[in-house]
Design an enzyme around this catalytic site. Structure first.
Site, mmCIF file in Angstrom:
data_model
loop_
_atom_site.group_PDB
_atom_site.id
_atom_site.type_symbol
_atom_site.label_atom_id
_atom_site.label_comp_id
_atom_site.label_asym_id
_atom_site.label_seq_id
_atom_site.Cartn_x
_atom_site.Cartn_y
_atom_site.Cartn_z
ATOM 1 N N LYS A 149 -1.970 -31.365 21.947
ATOM 2 C CA LYS A 149 -2.769 -30.340 22.621
ATOM 3 C C LYS A 149 -4.137 -30.313 21.931
ATOM 4 C CE LYS A 149 -2.098 -25.733 24.547
ATOM 5 N NZ LYS A 149 -2.477 -26.079 25.914
ATOM 6 N N GLU A 182 2.570 -33.718 35.363
ATOM 7 C CA GLU A 182 2.521 -32.252 35.223
ATOM 8 C C GLU A 182 1.289 -31.748 35.939
ATOM 9 O OE1 GLU A 182 1.866 -31.061 31.143
ATOM 10 O OE2 GLU A 182 0.543 -32.772 30.768
HETATM 11 N N1 PMP Z 1 0.825 -28.807 30.391
HETATM 12 C C1 PMP Z 1 -0.450 -28.643 29.993
HETATM 13 C C2 PMP Z 1 -1.388 -29.765 30.151
HETATM 14 C C3 PMP Z 1 -0.858 -27.434 29.409
HETATM 15 O O1 PMP Z 1 -2.111 -27.270 28.994
HETATM 16 C C4 PMP Z 1 0.080 -26.382 29.298
HETATM 17 C C5 PMP Z 1 -0.362 -25.056 28.728
HETATM 18 N N2 PMP Z 1 -0.378 -25.060 27.339
HETATM 19 C C6 PMP Z 1 1.391 -26.590 29.742
HETATM 20 C C7 PMP Z 1 1.721 -27.815 30.288
HETATM 21 C C8 PMP Z 1 2.443 -25.531 29.595
HETATM 22 O O2 PMP Z 1 2.828 -25.421 28.262
HETATM 23 P P1 PMP Z 1 3.291 -24.033 27.627
HETATM 24 O O3 PMP Z 1 4.495 -23.606 28.395
HETATM 25 O O4 PMP Z 1 3.607 -24.357 26.217
HETATM 26 O O5 PMP Z 1 2.163 -23.093 27.796
#
Ligand code: PMP
Length: 286
Positions: A149, A182
């Site tokens: 991230k 995603e």
């Molecule tokens: N995919 C991406 C690219 C994201 O930025 C996020 C948000 N952080 C998610 C999926 C969802 O992850 P989370 O449930 O940890 O927020």
């Protein structure tokens, strides 16, 4: 608002970083987005683990312990009087030269912002979202792993722009193999014949913390959950579809590329998991 920067809480106007910070110059850094409910960060340990893993992957040493970070996050919520909110944790490479070399950067900067949460409109949860598949592919994992991230979110931003231009607030991204990966800031699930299907980590996705929580909940309720490669076709013929993410929680999807999913309304398993996830957030933050 008080922002944590460089080990202290300062007024928002004084929370500043250098123009020589490589977080700004190169997107060299990592971050997390965390929800708080009832004044408590949800799944904090999981977010800290992911932050530390992201940092490790880019050879970035976070200048505090997880325990210190956890305390600073709770303190940021307290200082700003936030109960149901959103926390952004950013760790930048720090001030360096105009060259790329991260070894010439001095102090990584840790920034913690605790703010009110801007929720998706209620109607999205009641009636579901429409999304489109966009042409921007998710980063190739061998080039820049989507599991990191990082502060470089241009891949997702370009996809988001395409989605917005098509009138959709979320957009579905495929990977370099043409499989479903995603959305720009959310993971995707489909339901088919009572089973939940979601792309595996090696499809090139961020390992969402909401995704993991929903998998746990679904399994505990007796649903089979398969992490398997999916194509757009699998999404088009699904009975139900939903997205998961820290900000969105669990949100139904009712149309993909102009095709209604199932009967075009949020499905029963989706609605069940939305309620179960809400319960979980409350239970874990009492
Ligand atoms: N995919 C991406 C690219 C994201 O930025 C996020 C948000 N952080 C998610 C999926 C969802 O992850 P989370 O449930 O940890 O927020």
């Amino acid at each position: 608002m008080k922002v944590f920067i460089n080990g202290q809480f300062v007024p928002q106007e004084d929370a500043k970083i250098s123009v020589f910070d490589h977080g700004l110059l190169y997107g060299d850094g990592v971050f997390e987005g965390i929800r708080s409910y009832n004044g408590k960060a949800f799944r904090l340990q999981e977010h800290l683990d992911r932050l530390w893993n992201s940092a490790k992957a880019i050879w970035l040493q976070i200048p505090m312990t997880k325990q210190q970070m956890a305390e600073a996050i709770q303190e940021a919520l307290r200082q700003n009087g936030i109960r149901d909110g959103y926390i952004r944790v950013v760790v930048t490479r720090g001030v360096g030269t105009l060259g790329l070399d991260p070894n010439r950067c001095s102090n990584p900067q840790v920034i913690i912002i605790a703010d009110k949460i801007s929720l998706y409109p209620k109607e999205y949860y009641e009636n579901g979202l429409e999304i489109v598949t966009v042409s921007t592919l998710r980063n190739h994992p061998a080039a820049l792993s989507p599991r990191i991230k990082s502060l470089n979110y241009l891949n997702n931003i370009l996809a988001k722009i395409e989605g917005l231009q098509a009138g959709c607030i979320e957009a579905l991204m495929l990977n370099h193999k043409g499989e479903v990966a995603e959305c720009t800031g959310d993971n995707i699930f489909v339901v088919r014949q009572g089973r939940l299907l979601t792309p595996p980590t090696d499809a090139g996705i961020l390992e969402g913390i909401t995704r993991a929580a929903v998998i746990e909940l679904a399994r505990a309720d007796g649903y089979q959950v398969l992490e398997i490669p999916l194509t757009k076709h699998d999404v088009y013929i699904a009975d139900e579809c939903f997205l998961t993410g820290t900000a969105a929680e669990v949100v139904p999807v009712v149309k993909v590329d102009s095709r209604p999913i199932g009967d075009g309304k949020p499905g029963p398993i989706t609605r069940h998991l939305m309620a179960r996830f809400h319960q979980l957030t409350q239970q874990e933050t009492q």
